[in-house]
Design an enzyme around this catalytic site. Structure first.
Site: not given
Length: 721
Positions: A422, A466, A640
């Site tokens: 990520d 994220h 996600s």
């Protein structure tokens, strides 16, 4: 006190026992035993009462106390003589064996202890068979149950041959019991229960056809009794019989294709890819329709290998690249194109067909040449989400479940490793510091593939948020796992505009498998096109028995599943709402696939504190909440978020299998996770929504009891889907 009074009190206690008022019956038997004790001439009657008292302890689920009490009673029966003593000794052995069997597999009892109790019960019952008594039918029935129990213990320990022998003994003993019941004209309910146990043992023995016939007979009998308004007292339900019939049908379909798979296995000699054949078989088993997928992939590989050999032969003979085919001459290029057209007309829903240029480069690239990557990516989360009561309730239930499973997997010598690819992780976040606190940066397991200079950075970072949000979910709900982080992008924008994003992802996958030795890889992003280097890295991870999870995408019904979630060896994770319904942004369910969905709306997790940084991106600071002594947190929605939650569940499944004697040699990790996922999911409009505290038909509702969870877990992995 007269004997008549004792008998009347005994009958009253037995009447209470018959109405399931076991506590009151236990109290009356205890008082009666105290009164009879004073008369030494009534020893036989006293021992008979002690047997009833032990039965009440058993009925109250006080199995250990019942065993201890029956052992003392049995020793006193051994000193008695006469015809009554023969019957009494046989009956007390039956009661003792029953109380021992009830403890096998219960929470707190080790495998060795369960094995000893099952073995001792078999010895007791076999010695009781030496004399003809009124309890002979019950003794043989209990002996069959003892063989089956010991067989299940052996099977769970991986001793397949020993378990098969024990199940065969259970079937033979059950049939002997059935003959005695018919000869003595026992009640129909008892006969039906015996047939059910015989069918169960036949199913476990692998005699599916005969087991299915008995289950069909039982199902019809239950239907007939129900239509007449009768309510038989059975040890099984109509639903259990129906479930077994469904499993038998599934196994029959599997056995009917066995000869075809044997022929297919011989095909590996045709194209000489022994290792690749096994890898393909392992990868395909992660899909619900794996047999059809395997057959289609096998056909494709055979065609490609054939063309490759022909191409090599023609190049060696001539530079014209022409091949005689039929009555005319067709170029290899035309032959390839014809093959590609046939590939593209494959049945819809497989998600296995590559574009012409992609698969040609992958399979016909000269040996030693590096695969080039030119794929861009996308991180799959939406704008900041609002708090949702449904999602909060879902996460509370999930937290309770993971807490229970953590208690079931206490072995400190077993380590499960997860790599998350990520935007990195904010190692300075207060809550992350508490959960991710191993010494040294390299020991923590962090590698930056964005600025890969060979030297580790000062500390792991995340300039987007994220990666921290996804990693926080794993740290929150899988506390005993070792988390490794590979930074493959610095932000949403770079992920979308970086032409070498696919190459970074491939390098990260290879590094996680080779250097970190991870069990699971989590990827909450997708690529805009199929990528050769990523495909090869995923194939390598599959060969190393690594479970790979990837987000489906957030394009809703507009587009299909993103790459690499569309690959057959990858677990594709959809997003669901707190109610279990598919989220509006998740892609359409694919036909013929297990479309697993996890909570992906309004998920709360750790978030970097961007409020003090110079950033014009409002997305990074909007919706951030401050939690006392735990830093900044944020609600996010997207596939996600669903992906790391699915990874958490897979971590607990693998840890439970490793620490509780599940024969993992019989299952690939991908296959084990898929089977349990299927048992934990509910089907809803094409999606398999995973509700692990409920499961299929409420299978996992009693997960708080370790024995019940273990039974549901093993039922799920034994099913053939």
């Amino acid at each position: 006190m007269s004997t008549t009074t004792w008998v009347s009190r005994e009958l009253h206690a037995l009447e209470l026992k018959g109405t399931e008022n076991y506590a009151e019956a236990l109290r009356l038997f205890e008082k009666l035993i105290q009164d009879v004790k004073s008369n030494p001439d009534q020893e036989t009657y006293l021992l008979k009462l002690r047997g009833f008292y032990g039965e009440c302890l058993y009925d109250l689920d006080r199995f250990a106390e019942a065993e201890t009490y029956h052992r003392v009673t049995m020793k006193r029966w051994e000193l008695q003589k006469g015809e009554d003593s023969t019957e009494g000794r046989a009956r007390i052995r039956l009661l003792l064996a029953t109380s021992m069997l009830a403890q096998c597999g219960t929470e707190g009892l080790s495998v060795d202890a369960s094995t000893k109790k099952a073995t001792d019960s078999i010895s007791l019952l076999q010695s009781a068979l030496d004399s003809e008594t009124e309890s002979l039918v019950a003794i043989t029935a209990c002996l069959a149950e003892s063989f089956a129990t010991l067989g299940e213990i052996r099977l769970n320990c991986g001793e397949t041959e020993a378990s098969q022998q024990l199940y065969k003994k259970a079937v033979d003993t059950g049939r002997a019991t059935l003959e005695r019941q018919i000869a003595t004209r026992c009640h129909d309910d008892e006969i039906l229960c015996t047939k059910f146990h015989i069918a169960e043992d036949l199913y476990k023995l692998g005699n599916i056809k005969e087991a299915k016939e008995i289950f069909q007979f039982l199902f019809s009998q239950i239907k007939d009794l129900s239509s007449k308004g009768e309510a038989p007292k059975l040890e099984f339900t109509e639903k259990e019989v129906d479930d077994y019939l469904e499993h038998c049908s599934n196994n029959e379909r599997r056995m009917s294709t066995l000869s075809r798979w044997k022929r297919a296995r011989r095909a590996k000699a045709f194209y000489g890819y022994t290792a690749q054949f096994e890898d393909l078989l392992r990868a395909c088993r992660t899909r619900s329709n794996w047999r059809l997928v395997f057959g289609w992939c096998l056909f494709n590989r055979m065609v490609r290998a054939y063309i490759k050999r022909k191409r090599s032969r023609v190049v060696a003979q001539s530079s014209s690249l022409y091949l005689n085919a039929g009555t005319g001459k067709n170029s290899i290029r035309k032959r390839d194109q014809a093959t590609n057209v046939r590939k593209q007309t494959a049945p819809a829903g497989y998600g296995l067909i590559r574009r012409t240029s992609t698969w040609r480069e992958e399979y016909f690239r000269p040996k030693g040449q590096t695969a080039h990557s030119n794929s861009r990516g996308e991180l799959f989360d939406s704008h900041p989400a609002e708090q949702s009561p449904e999602s909060d309730k879902w996460l509370r239930a999930f937290g309770e479940l993971t807490t229970s499973l953590t208690g079931y997997t206490e072995d400190k010598d077993i380590d499960t490793k997860v790599a998350i690819l990520d935007t990195g992780i904010d190692a300075q976040h207060p809550w992350i510091k508490q959960r991710w606190k191993r010494d040294g940066l390299l020991e923590r397991g962090f590698r930056d593939f964005v600025n890969d200079t060979g030297d580790p950075p000062e500390y792991p970072r995340d300039n987007d948020g994220h990666g921290t949000h996804c990693a926080g979910l794993i740290l929150q709900y899988a506390r005993r796992t070792s988390l490794y982080v590979a930074r493959v992008a610095s932000s949403h924008e770079e992920c979308q505009n970086d032409p070498e994003f696919g190459l970074k992802v491939a390098n990260a996958i290879n590094y996680a498998v080779q250097n970190w030795g991870v069990n699971i890889i989590s990827m909450s992003f997708g690529l805009n096109d199929e990528d050769i280097s990523v495909g090869e890295a995923l194939a390598y991870a599959s060969r190393e028995r690594v479970c790979v999870f990837a987000a489906a995408s957030n394009d809703g019904l507009r587009q299909g599943i993103a790459y690499p979630a569309s690959r057959f060896e990858v677990f594709c994770v959809h997003a669901a709402e707190g109610s279990g319904r598919a989220a509006s942004f998740t892609p359409q369910a694919r036909v013929g696939h297990m479309n697993y969905s996890m909570l992906g709306t309004s998920v709360l997790s750790a978030w970097p504190d961007f409020r003090q940084s110079d950033t014009s991106d409002s997305r990074r600071v909007k919706g951030v909440v401050e939690v006392a002594n735990a830093g900044t947190w944020k609600h996010q929605s997207g596939t996600s978020q669903a992906t790391p939650i699915a990874v958490v569940m897979a971590v607990h499944i693998l840890r439970y299998g490793l620490t509780n004697g599940v024969p993992l040699a019989r299952y690939d990790p991908q296959d084990l996770v898929r089977r349990v996922f299927q048992g934990m999911s509910k089907y809803d409009n094409g999606y398999h929504s995973i509700l692990p505290w409920e499961g299929t038909r409420g299978r996992f509702k009693h997960y708080r009891k370790r024995g019940e969870f273990d039974r549901s877990f093993r039922m799920s992995i034994s099913e053939d889907s």
